[in-house]
Design an enzyme around this catalytic site. Structure first.
Site, PDB file in Angstrom:
ATOM      1  N   HIS A 124     -23.916 -49.482  -3.578  1.00 19.41           N
ATOM      2  CA  HIS A 124     -24.306 -48.058  -4.242  1.00 19.41           C
ATOM      3  C   HIS A 124     -23.262 -47.082  -4.004  1.00 19.41           C
ATOM      4  CE1 HIS A 124     -26.984 -44.733  -4.768  1.00 19.41           C
ATOM      5  NE2 HIS A 124     -26.355 -44.192  -3.683  1.00 19.41           N
TER       6      HIS A 124
ATOM      7  N   GLU B 144     -26.526 -52.928 -44.897  1.00 18.58           N
ATOM      8  CA  GLU B 144     -26.894 -54.293 -44.297  1.00 18.58           C
ATOM      9  C   GLU B 144     -27.977 -54.701 -45.117  1.00 18.58           C
ATOM     10  OE1 GLU B 144     -26.027 -56.477 -41.776  1.00 18.58           O
ATOM     11  OE2 GLU B 144     -27.920 -57.503 -42.692  1.00 18.58           O
TER      12      GLU B 144
ATOM     13  N   THR C 282      -6.942 -65.894 -33.825  1.00 21.34           N
ATOM     14  CA  THR C 282      -7.498 -64.757 -34.231  1.00 21.34           C
ATOM     15  C   THR C 282      -7.905 -63.745 -33.318  1.00 21.34           C
ATOM     16  OG1 THR C 282      -8.820 -66.151 -35.850  1.00 21.34           O
ATOM     17  CG2 THR C 282      -9.914 -63.880 -35.405  1.00 21.34           C
TER      18      THR C 282
ATOM     19  N   MET D 266     -19.729 -67.947 -32.671  1.00 22.08           N
ATOM     20  CA  MET D 266     -18.117 -67.732 -33.033  1.00 22.08           C
ATOM     21  C   MET D 266     -17.713 -66.684 -31.967  1.00 22.08           C
ATOM     22  SD  MET D 266     -17.564 -67.831 -36.956  1.00 22.08           S
ATOM     23  CE  MET D 266     -17.741 -69.323 -37.903  1.00 22.08           C
ATOM     24  N   LEU D 267     -17.321 -67.146 -30.884  1.00 22.05           N
ATOM     25  CA  LEU D 267     -16.936 -66.304 -29.633  1.00 22.05           C
ATOM     26  C   LEU D 267     -15.897 -67.012 -29.034  1.00 22.05           C
ATOM     27  CD1 LEU D 267     -20.581 -65.302 -28.107  1.00 22.05           C
ATOM     28  CD2 LEU D 267     -18.655 -63.819 -29.441  1.00 22.05           C
ATOM     29  N   ALA D 268     -14.915 -66.035 -28.609  1.00 17.70           N
ATOM     30  CA  ALA D 268     -13.495 -66.492 -27.863  1.00 17.70           C
ATOM     31  C   ALA D 268     -13.900 -67.404 -26.517  1.00 17.70           C
ATOM     32  CB  ALA D 268     -12.627 -65.415 -27.475  1.00 17.70           C
ATOM     33  N   HIS D 269     -14.937 -67.006 -25.702  1.00 18.56           N
ATOM     34  CA  HIS D 269     -15.132 -67.489 -24.363  1.00 18.56           C
ATOM     35  C   HIS D 269     -15.892 -68.887 -24.625  1.00 18.56           C
ATOM     36  CE1 HIS D 269     -17.918 -64.162 -25.357  1.00 18.56           C
ATOM     37  NE2 HIS D 269     -19.002 -64.980 -24.999  1.00 18.56           N
TER      38      HIS D 269
HETATM   39  C1  LIG Z   1     -12.175 -58.342 -35.402  1.00 20.01           C
HETATM   40  C2  LIG Z   1     -12.888 -59.341 -34.392  1.00 20.01           C
HETATM   41  C3  LIG Z   1     -13.330 -59.065 -33.130  1.00 20.01           C
HETATM   42  C4  LIG Z   1     -13.357 -60.112 -32.131  1.00 20.01           C
HETATM   43  N1  LIG Z   1     -13.967 -59.656 -31.084  1.00 20.01           N
HETATM   44  C5  LIG Z   1     -14.359 -60.655 -30.219  1.00 20.01           C
HETATM   45  C6  LIG Z   1     -14.787 -60.247 -29.095  1.00 20.01           C
HETATM   46  O1  LIG Z   1     -14.425 -59.275 -28.277  1.00 20.01           O
HETATM   47  N2  LIG Z   1     -15.236 -61.415 -28.198  1.00 20.01           N
HETATM   48  C7  LIG Z   1     -15.240 -62.859 -28.635  1.00 20.01           C
HETATM   49  O2  LIG Z   1     -15.740 -63.418 -27.850  1.00 20.01           O
HETATM   50  N3  LIG Z   1     -14.719 -62.801 -29.527  1.00 20.01           N
HETATM   51  C8  LIG Z   1     -14.601 -61.968 -30.632  1.00 20.01           C
HETATM   52  N4  LIG Z   1     -13.923 -62.479 -31.761  1.00 20.01           N
HETATM   53  C9  LIG Z   1     -14.168 -63.807 -32.362  1.00 20.01           C
HETATM   54  C10 LIG Z   1     -13.052 -64.705 -31.565  1.00 20.01           C
HETATM   55  O3  LIG Z   1     -11.876 -64.143 -32.111  1.00 20.01           O
HETATM   56  C11 LIG Z   1     -13.274 -66.273 -32.155  1.00 20.01           C
HETATM   57  O4  LIG Z   1     -14.437 -66.612 -31.791  1.00 20.01           O
HETATM   58  C12 LIG Z   1     -12.152 -66.938 -31.440  1.00 20.01           C
HETATM   59  O5  LIG Z   1     -11.018 -66.452 -31.939  1.00 20.01           O
HETATM   60  C13 LIG Z   1     -12.199 -68.262 -32.022  1.00 20.01           C
HETATM   61  O6  LIG Z   1     -11.229 -69.230 -31.249  1.00 20.01           O
HETATM   62  P1  LIG Z   1     -10.743 -70.581 -31.964  1.00 20.01           P
HETATM   63  O7  LIG Z   1      -9.645 -70.865 -30.954  1.00 20.01           O
HETATM   64  O8  LIG Z   1     -11.794 -71.287 -32.353  1.00 20.01           O
HETATM   65  O9  LIG Z   1     -10.101 -70.119 -33.456  1.00 20.01           O
HETATM   66  P2  LIG Z   1      -8.923 -68.948 -33.775  1.00 20.01           P
HETATM   67  O10 LIG Z   1      -8.737 -67.946 -32.790  1.00 20.01           O
HETATM   68  O11 LIG Z   1      -9.404 -68.589 -35.029  1.00 20.01           O
HETATM   69  O12 LIG Z   1      -7.588 -69.612 -33.745  1.00 20.01           O
HETATM   70  C14 LIG Z   1      -7.353 -70.652 -34.826  1.00 20.01           C
HETATM   71  C15 LIG Z   1      -5.850 -71.030 -34.996  1.00 20.01           C
HETATM   72  O13 LIG Z   1      -5.539 -72.233 -35.683  1.00 20.01           O
HETATM   73  C16 LIG Z   1      -4.416 -71.869 -36.516  1.00 20.01           C
HETATM   74  N5  LIG Z   1      -4.596 -72.807 -37.498  1.00 20.01           N
HETATM   75  C17 LIG Z   1      -5.474 -72.896 -38.484  1.00 20.01           C
HETATM   76  N6  LIG Z   1      -5.315 -73.914 -39.381  1.00 20.01           N
HETATM   77  C18 LIG Z   1      -4.175 -74.466 -38.853  1.00 20.01           C
HETATM   78  C19 LIG Z   1      -3.404 -75.736 -39.207  1.00 20.01           C
HETATM   79  N7  LIG Z   1      -3.873 -76.470 -40.436  1.00 20.01           N
HETATM   80  N8  LIG Z   1      -2.284 -76.080 -38.734  1.00 20.01           N
HETATM   81  C20 LIG Z   1      -1.912 -75.358 -37.497  1.00 20.01           C
HETATM   82  N9  LIG Z   1      -2.643 -74.185 -37.359  1.00 20.01           N
HETATM   83  C21 LIG Z   1      -3.809 -73.830 -37.803  1.00 20.01           C
HETATM   84  C22 LIG Z   1      -4.678 -70.376 -36.914  1.00 20.01           C
HETATM   85  O14 LIG Z   1      -3.390 -69.897 -37.320  1.00 20.01           O
HETATM   86  C23 LIG Z   1      -5.060 -69.751 -35.396  1.00 20.01           C
HETATM   87  O15 LIG Z   1      -4.174 -69.275 -34.852  1.00 20.01           O
HETATM   88  C24 LIG Z   1     -13.651 -61.478 -32.714  1.00 20.01           C
HETATM   89  C25 LIG Z   1     -13.047 -61.645 -34.015  1.00 20.01           C
HETATM   90  C26 LIG Z   1     -12.838 -60.655 -35.031  1.00 20.01           C
HETATM   91  C27 LIG Z   1     -12.186 -61.080 -36.264  1.00 20.01           C
END
Ligand SMILES: Cc1cc2nc3c(=O)[nH]c(=O)nc-3n(C[C@H](O)[C@H](O)[C@H](O)COP(=O)(O)OP(=O)(O)OC[C@H]3O[C@@H](n4cnc5c(N)ncnc54)[C@H](O)[C@@H]3O)c2cc1C
Length: 466
Positions: A445, A203, A40, A319-322
């Site tokens: 500064h 909201e 994602t 739900m955050l990437a980091h």
């Molecule tokens: C519009 C938007 C903006 C965002 N902005 C931010 C931000 O600025 N900063 C931040 O920290 N977070 C942000 N996020 C949230 C962030 O994207 C998620 O928290 C993060 O991607 C979660 O990582 P993950 O590895 O858990 O899962 P994901 O990134 O969702 O990856 C999961 C992967 O698993 C794969 N998958 C699923 N099931 C299967 C299967 N059975 N077999 C094989 N592959 C599978 C999927 O295709 C996907 O590629 C944002 C989200 C959105 C939607």
């Protein structure tokens, strides 16, 4: 020979986990159902949204501020297709980077849907129908999350869109109605408002950005209103009629009462995300989930089934990437016999609007609720030299420190570049810093982070520039 580790999903949780495990000498496979790696975050989340936020911010700035700075370029003209290409190129560079890192770390990548056939066995079903079964000593589920839907409102990704559709609109909607005043709604709302949309955000709750510090959100709402975003709080969208040329959204007060109709060209449904476990075979494998559909794990990211672990959006927590990345590193280290750990008290949270909002640690509401006595130090950017000279004085830094020990418990920033500034606070908190530690650290500064130092000084009521 079986793999040491099979990771299902290549988002920031999965790909980082795979790389760390490979660094630690494990033989690793990653299974990804999508055509590109990065999940994602890289494909339809963090990266493309930040590309559009950056480009649209410069577009607006060039129209409003450049003239004042003596840069005469006339009224900027939008080429949306080119802006989308700029975004796509950024995404492409990032997803290719993951491929490169997989190769560099000798990680085997499999394209297809992964299903846990049994502990230690993952069946990969490729798009072409080819099936193969991988064997591994451990499996990490990193399948992430999906868009949450509203009953009765069908997302067609054309006019009624999720964040994914809102990142690829081919023209600027005249009127954009956003359902949900969370991070994603406000970020994408900012993008389209800057490019010319009239934006209204509906909201359910009586406040925006639920979960974030109240004072920050109140002030931030006023800033967004000044920019032209309208809010309808304590209201719910119960239906969207897509039969006519324009969409007609039915809005009801959250507490009940007479409904009204708001017309829009595009409706963005951004009410949150839900864990994604479809097709994984969790029920058959006996892996337990909670009532929100999240995979249940213990402190070591282990599920109830030996050898199966889970990280990222698919488990509890922000739900955050980091957060997903740090869990990926931690579980790889645990599997290698090390002491992998994530400190959930210090996970920064950033909203990449203008101004940005960034926070780490506890909010005032949380501290009050927990009965923890604290001192607050606050410093506005109106008193920061760099913010003044840049004409970016909206916002403030607020530091919350334990009343007895002075240990920093939370930092909240509204302001330009808040997302970068919060890193200092996170490092300080990881080291158990007191507000005095930050106050006595020399800050360059003229910089915006001087406001962090001044807020730390303000905890003991001795800021210099106020
Ligand atoms: C519009 C938007 C903006 C965002 N902005 C931010 C931000 O600025 N900063 C931040 O920290 N977070 C942000 N996020 C949230 C962030 O994207 C998620 O928290 C993060 O991607 C979660 O990582 P993950 O590895 O858990 O899962 P994901 O990134 O969702 O990856 C999961 C992967 O698993 C794969 N998958 C699923 N099931 C299967 C299967 N059975 N077999 C094989 N592959 C599978 C999927 O295709 C996907 O590629 C944002 C989200 C959105 C939607």
């Amino acid at each position: 020979m079986p793999y040491d580790l099979i990771v299902i999903g290549s988002g920031p949780g999965g790909y980082v986990c795979a790389i760390r495990a490979a660094q630690l000498g494990m033989k690793v496979a990653v299974v990804e159902k999508d055509k590109t790696f990065g999940g994602t975050c890289l494909n339809v989340g963090c990266i493309p949204s930040k590309a559009l936020l950056h480009a649209s911010e410069l577009f607006e700035e060039s129209g409003q501020l450049f003239d004042k700075m003596g840069i005469k370029i006339g009224k900027p003209k939008l080429d949306l297709a080119a802006m989308m290409k700029f975004k796509d190129e950024g995404v492409d560079g990032n997803v290719k980077g993951v491929s490169f890192l997989f190769k560099k770390n000798k990680i085997d990548a499999f394209e297809g849907v992964g299903r846990i056939a049994a502990p230690g066995k993952v069946e990969v079903k490729a798009a072409g129908g080819k099936n193969e079964t991988l064997e591994g000593k451990a499996i990490v589920i990193a399948t992430g999350s999906d868009v949450a839907r509203l009953p009765g409102i069908d997302i067609d990704e054309q006019r009624i869109v999720s964040s994914t559709g809102a990142l690829v609109l081919d023209k600027v909607p005249g009127r954009l109605l956003i359902v949900g005043a969370g991070v994603i709604g406000l970020e994408l709302g900012s993008v389209w408002r800057r490019l010319g949309s009239e934006v209204i955000v509906v909201e359910f709750l009586d406040r925006i950005l639920p979960g974030m510090d109240h004072e920050v959100c109140r002030q931030f709402q006023r800033m967004l209103e000044k920019q032209g975003v309208r809010f309808k709080l304590s209201s719910k969208v119960t239906a969207v009629d897509a039969n006519g040329k324009t969409l007609k959204a039915r809005i009801e007060p959250a507490a009940g009462g007479a409904a009204e109709t708001i017309e829009a060209d595009v409706v963005l449904v951004s009410i949150g995300r839900v864990p994604f476990t479809e097709g994984l075979g969790l029920e058959a494998a006996g892996v337990k989930k909670d009532n929100k559909g999240r995979v249940i794990v213990d402190q070591h990211f282990a599920t109830n089934v030996p050898g199966i672990y889970a990280i990222g959006d698919v488990i509890a927590g922000p739900m955050l990437a980091h957060k997903a990345e740090d869990e990926g590193v931690a579980v790889a280290e645990i599997l290698a016999g090390q002491a992998g750990h994530v400190n959930y008290e210090v996970i920064p949270n950033v909203v990449y609007t203008f101004p940005e909002i960034a926070s780490v640690g506890k909010s005032e509401d949380e501290l009050r609720e927990a009965g923890i006595a604290y001192n607050a130090g606050k410093f506005p950017f109106t008193a920061n030299g760099r913010a003044k000279v840049n004409h970016q004085t909206d916002g403030f830094v607020k530091i919350l420190a334990d009343a007895k020990t002075d240990r920093v418990l939370g930092v909240h920033i509204v302001g330009a570049d808040a997302g970068n500034m919060i890193a200092e606070a996170a490092v300080a908190m990881e080291f158990g810093a007191s507000s005095e530690d930050i106050a006595r650290t020399c800050h360059a500064h003229p910089t915006l982070p001087e406001a962090v130092k001044e807020a730390a000084l303000a905890v003991a009521k001795r800021s210099i520039h106020m």
